[in-house]
Scaffold this active site. Structure first.
Site, PDB file in Angstrom:
ATOM      1  N   ASN A 190      -9.863   0.352  -0.935  1.00  0.00           N
ATOM      2  CA  ASN A 190      -8.517   0.354  -0.867  1.00  0.00           C
ATOM      3  C   ASN A 190      -7.839  -0.125  -2.238  1.00  0.00           C
ATOM      4  O   ASN A 190      -8.024  -1.341  -2.202  1.00  0.00           O
ATOM      5  CB  ASN A 190      -8.122  -0.158   0.518  1.00  0.00           C
ATOM      6  CG  ASN A 190      -6.683  -0.467   0.629  1.00  0.00           C
ATOM      7  OD1 ASN A 190      -5.778   0.060  -0.349  1.00  0.00           O
ATOM      8  ND2 ASN A 190      -6.297  -0.800   1.878  1.00  0.00           N
ATOM      9  N   HIS A 246      -3.129   7.645   1.741  1.00  0.00           N
ATOM     10  CA  HIS A 246      -3.464   6.462   1.278  1.00  0.00           C
ATOM     11  C   HIS A 246      -4.841   6.022   1.767  1.00  0.00           C
ATOM     12  O   HIS A 246      -5.170   6.209   2.764  1.00  0.00           O
ATOM     13  CB  HIS A 246      -2.591   5.435   1.803  1.00  0.00           C
ATOM     14  CG  HIS A 246      -2.944   3.758   1.408  1.00  0.00           C
ATOM     15  ND1 HIS A 246      -3.431   3.410   0.128  1.00  0.00           N
ATOM     16  CD2 HIS A 246      -3.189   2.842   2.280  1.00  0.00           C
ATOM     17  CE1 HIS A 246      -3.768   2.124   0.390  1.00  0.00           C
ATOM     18  NE2 HIS A 246      -3.827   1.733   1.624  1.00  0.00           N
ATOM     19  N   CYS A 276       0.988  -1.123  -0.006  1.00  0.00           N
ATOM     20  CA  CYS A 276       0.056   0.132   0.220  1.00  0.00           C
ATOM     21  C   CYS A 276       0.960   1.180  -0.028  1.00  0.00           C
ATOM     22  O   CYS A 276       0.292   2.388  -0.470  1.00  0.00           O
ATOM     23  CB  CYS A 276      -1.015  -0.019   1.125  1.00  0.00           C
ATOM     24  SG  CYS A 276      -2.177  -1.300   1.111  1.00  0.00           S
TER      25      CYS A 276
HETATM   26  N1  ACO Z   1     -19.414  -7.382   7.820  1.00  0.00           N
HETATM   27  C1  ACO Z   1     -20.006  -7.582   9.126  1.00  0.00           C
HETATM   28  N2  ACO Z   1     -19.055  -7.890  10.202  1.00  0.00           N
HETATM   29  C2  ACO Z   1     -17.893  -7.955  10.101  1.00  0.00           C
HETATM   30  C3  ACO Z   1     -17.209  -7.837   8.846  1.00  0.00           C
HETATM   31  C4  ACO Z   1     -18.000  -7.384   7.765  1.00  0.00           C
HETATM   32  N3  ACO Z   1     -17.495  -7.333   6.481  1.00  0.00           N
HETATM   33  N4  ACO Z   1     -15.906  -7.864   9.010  1.00  0.00           N
HETATM   34  C5  ACO Z   1     -15.591  -8.146  10.297  1.00  0.00           C
HETATM   35  N5  ACO Z   1     -16.782  -8.538  10.936  1.00  0.00           N
HETATM   36  C6  ACO Z   1     -17.279  -8.639  12.384  1.00  0.00           C
HETATM   37  C7  ACO Z   1     -16.064  -9.688  12.912  1.00  0.00           C
HETATM   38  O1  ACO Z   1     -16.210 -11.043  12.654  1.00  0.00           O
HETATM   39  C8  ACO Z   1     -16.357  -9.308  14.502  1.00  0.00           C
HETATM   40  O2  ACO Z   1     -17.237 -10.110  14.939  1.00  0.00           O
HETATM   41  P1  ACO Z   1     -17.340 -10.746  16.249  1.00  0.00           P
HETATM   42  O3  ACO Z   1     -17.099  -9.552  17.340  1.00  0.00           O
HETATM   43  O4  ACO Z   1     -18.790 -11.419  16.450  1.00  0.00           O
HETATM   44  O5  ACO Z   1     -16.161 -11.567  16.288  1.00  0.00           O
HETATM   45  C9  ACO Z   1     -16.769  -7.932  14.271  1.00  0.00           C
HETATM   46  O6  ACO Z   1     -17.054  -7.394  13.007  1.00  0.00           O
HETATM   47  C10 ACO Z   1     -15.717  -6.859  14.764  1.00  0.00           C
HETATM   48  O7  ACO Z   1     -14.441  -7.099  13.986  1.00  0.00           O
HETATM   49  P2  ACO Z   1     -13.165  -6.330  14.144  1.00  0.00           P
HETATM   50  O8  ACO Z   1     -12.132  -6.922  13.049  1.00  0.00           O
HETATM   51  O9  ACO Z   1     -12.699  -6.164  15.525  1.00  0.00           O
HETATM   52  O10 ACO Z   1     -13.809  -4.909  13.451  1.00  0.00           O
HETATM   53  P3  ACO Z   1     -13.145  -3.729  13.447  1.00  0.00           P
HETATM   54  O11 ACO Z   1     -13.853  -2.657  14.197  1.00  0.00           O
HETATM   55  O12 ACO Z   1     -11.557  -3.586  13.896  1.00  0.00           O
HETATM   56  O13 ACO Z   1     -13.134  -3.178  12.039  1.00  0.00           O
HETATM   57  C11 ACO Z   1     -11.836  -3.236   9.989  1.00  0.00           C
HETATM   58  C12 ACO Z   1     -12.612  -4.040  11.040  1.00  0.00           C
HETATM   59  C13 ACO Z   1     -12.613  -2.106   9.202  1.00  0.00           C
HETATM   60  C14 ACO Z   1     -10.992  -4.045   9.196  1.00  0.00           C
HETATM   61  C15 ACO Z   1     -10.785  -2.548  10.850  1.00  0.00           C
HETATM   62  O14 ACO Z   1      -9.996  -3.246  11.878  1.00  0.00           O
HETATM   63  C16 ACO Z   1      -9.552  -1.635   9.978  1.00  0.00           C
HETATM   64  O15 ACO Z   1     -10.041  -0.784   9.048  1.00  0.00           O
HETATM   65  N6  ACO Z   1      -8.535  -2.061   9.901  1.00  0.00           N
HETATM   66  C17 ACO Z   1      -7.503  -1.635   9.117  1.00  0.00           C
HETATM   67  C18 ACO Z   1      -7.209  -2.589   8.212  1.00  0.00           C
HETATM   68  C19 ACO Z   1      -6.882  -1.723   6.814  1.00  0.00           C
HETATM   69  O16 ACO Z   1      -7.586  -0.807   6.607  1.00  0.00           O
HETATM   70  N7  ACO Z   1      -6.018  -2.464   5.998  1.00  0.00           N
HETATM   71  C20 ACO Z   1      -5.756  -2.294   4.774  1.00  0.00           C
HETATM   72  C21 ACO Z   1      -4.432  -2.592   4.447  1.00  0.00           C
HETATM   73  S1  ACO Z   1      -3.286  -1.662   5.442  1.00  0.00           S
HETATM   74  C22 ACO Z   1      -3.575  -0.099   5.253  1.00  0.00           C
HETATM   75  O17 ACO Z   1      -3.651   0.095   4.030  1.00  0.00           O
HETATM   76  C23 ACO Z   1      -3.321   0.863   6.354  1.00  0.00           C
END
Ligand code: ACO
Length: 324
Positions: free
Chosen positions: A281, A251, A114
């Protein structure tokens, strides 16, 4: 006098097919509400069957060259950032070179996921400042749809396909922050965090392509800290205050990461370019796509100071300060 790599033109390309959150809700157990709330993403583009990273890259490059009023034969260098090359080898940049009909100069890929566009920009800037190239095409192009696990709702909703490109041209500058062009680049990586964001395959390990795997919450935590830190580093090096920055071009991973990072630096939301709602992304393509968007509609103007920042797998992260 010093040599500066000045932006001569910028262009983007997005595949035609739009995949909405509603479409995804029919594929995995998710909802529009969850995706919008956690990420700010409404839709993303998906490359067509037979449409490769090199095709997206070539289309973006043609747009950038058109804006610069330049021909492919004017270029000395192509640096293409991608984590989703057409093939293991040769470099996708050489495919783009061939598609553009450019037969001289050098073309190669850079892989920093990224943050790839920041790394590629840094490489091309060094070529120009050292006098090894007078002009360069810097591309970020990805087809992440090909490495997603479409049964994993935690990752498949986050990414999209696309490409963006910037043409750089050597100009004389004074060596101050008032110059047009790339003013400074700041790169970092820390391989200890491999397991938080990686693809579980590759030619040397599994002989397969593999799928993207991510510990989203941990990535989020690191992203906010590392990005705020590298943005401060860029501003301190150039001796400019956050108020001097006209545009933050982040980004586009997630609206919450973008907001909390720019918030840490006290940057008002009106100064932050956001495309994640429409593009999701697109990894290395996200910054040049955002630049193409904002320069294309006249928001970014010549003389504006732009702070670019990105982080991704590795971890690898970085920032560039560019006066448009
Ligand atoms: N739809 C519905 N529920 C979902 C989904 C979905 N698409 N994905 C995960 N969940 C659920 C999980 O299973 C979990 O359920 P549980 O509590 O019953 O176990 C719940 O939602 C919470 O999951 P988390 O992973 O803790 O959710 P979080 O609030 O952290 O959001 C996310 C997840 C959006 C991926 C967040 O962590 C994030 O944005 N992280 C950064 C990752 C990123 O952007 N990476 C890209 C590459 S790196 C970069 O570019 C910086």
């Amino acid at each position: 006098m010093v040599k500066r790599a000045v932006v001569a033109g910028c262009g983007g390309y997005l595949p035609e097919k739009v995949l909405t959150n509603q479409d995804l809700a029919r594929m995995v157990d998710t909802s529009d509400e969850w995706i919008v709330q956690r990420t700010g993403i409404l839709e993303r583009r998906i490359a067509a069957e037979g449409e490769f990273t090199s095709h997206l890259a070539a289309a973006a490059s043609r747009a950038a060259l058109g804006r610069a009023g330049m021909e492919p034969s004017d270029l000395d260098l192509i640096v293409l950032a991608t984590a989703t090359p057409d093939e293991t080898f040769p470099a996708t940049a050489t495919r783009v070179q061939n598609e553009l009909g450019m037969t001289r100069g050098a073309a190669f890929d850079v892989q920093a996921v990224c943050s790839g566009f920041i790394y590629a920009l840094n490489v091309a800037d060094n070529f120009i400042r050292l006098g090894q190239a007078e002009s360069a095409l810097v591309i970020g192009a990805e087809t992440f749809s090909r490495i997603l696990d479409w049964t994993d709702r935690a990752t498949c909703v986050l990414f999209g396909d696309g490409a963006g490109a910037v043409v750089l041209r050597a100009e004389e500058g004074t060596g101050t922050a008032e110059d047009r062009g790339v003013l400074s680049n700041h790169l970092h990586s820390d391989g200890r965090h491999h397991d938080l964001l990686f693809v579980d395959g590759g030619p040397s390990s599994t002989r397969t392509v593999g799928h993207l795997r991510m510990a989203g919450r941990d990535v989020f935590r690191h992203a906010v800290v590392n990005l705020a830190s590298v943005m401060r580093e860029a501003l301190a090096t150039a001796g400019v205050d956050p108020e001097d920055v006209d545009w933050v071009v982040p980004h586009q991973a997630n609206l919450r990461i973008i907001n909390s990072t720019s918030g840490k630096l006290g940057m008002p939301a009106e100064k932050v370019i956001v495309t994640v709602d429409r593009h999701a992304n697109t990894s290395a393509a996200s910054i040049p796509l955002a630049l193409a968007d904002a320069a294309g509609d006249g928001r970014i103007k010549p003389g504006d100071l732009c702070l670019l920042e990105a982080m991704g797998g590795g971890f690898a992260w970085g920032a560039s300060l560019v006066r448009w």
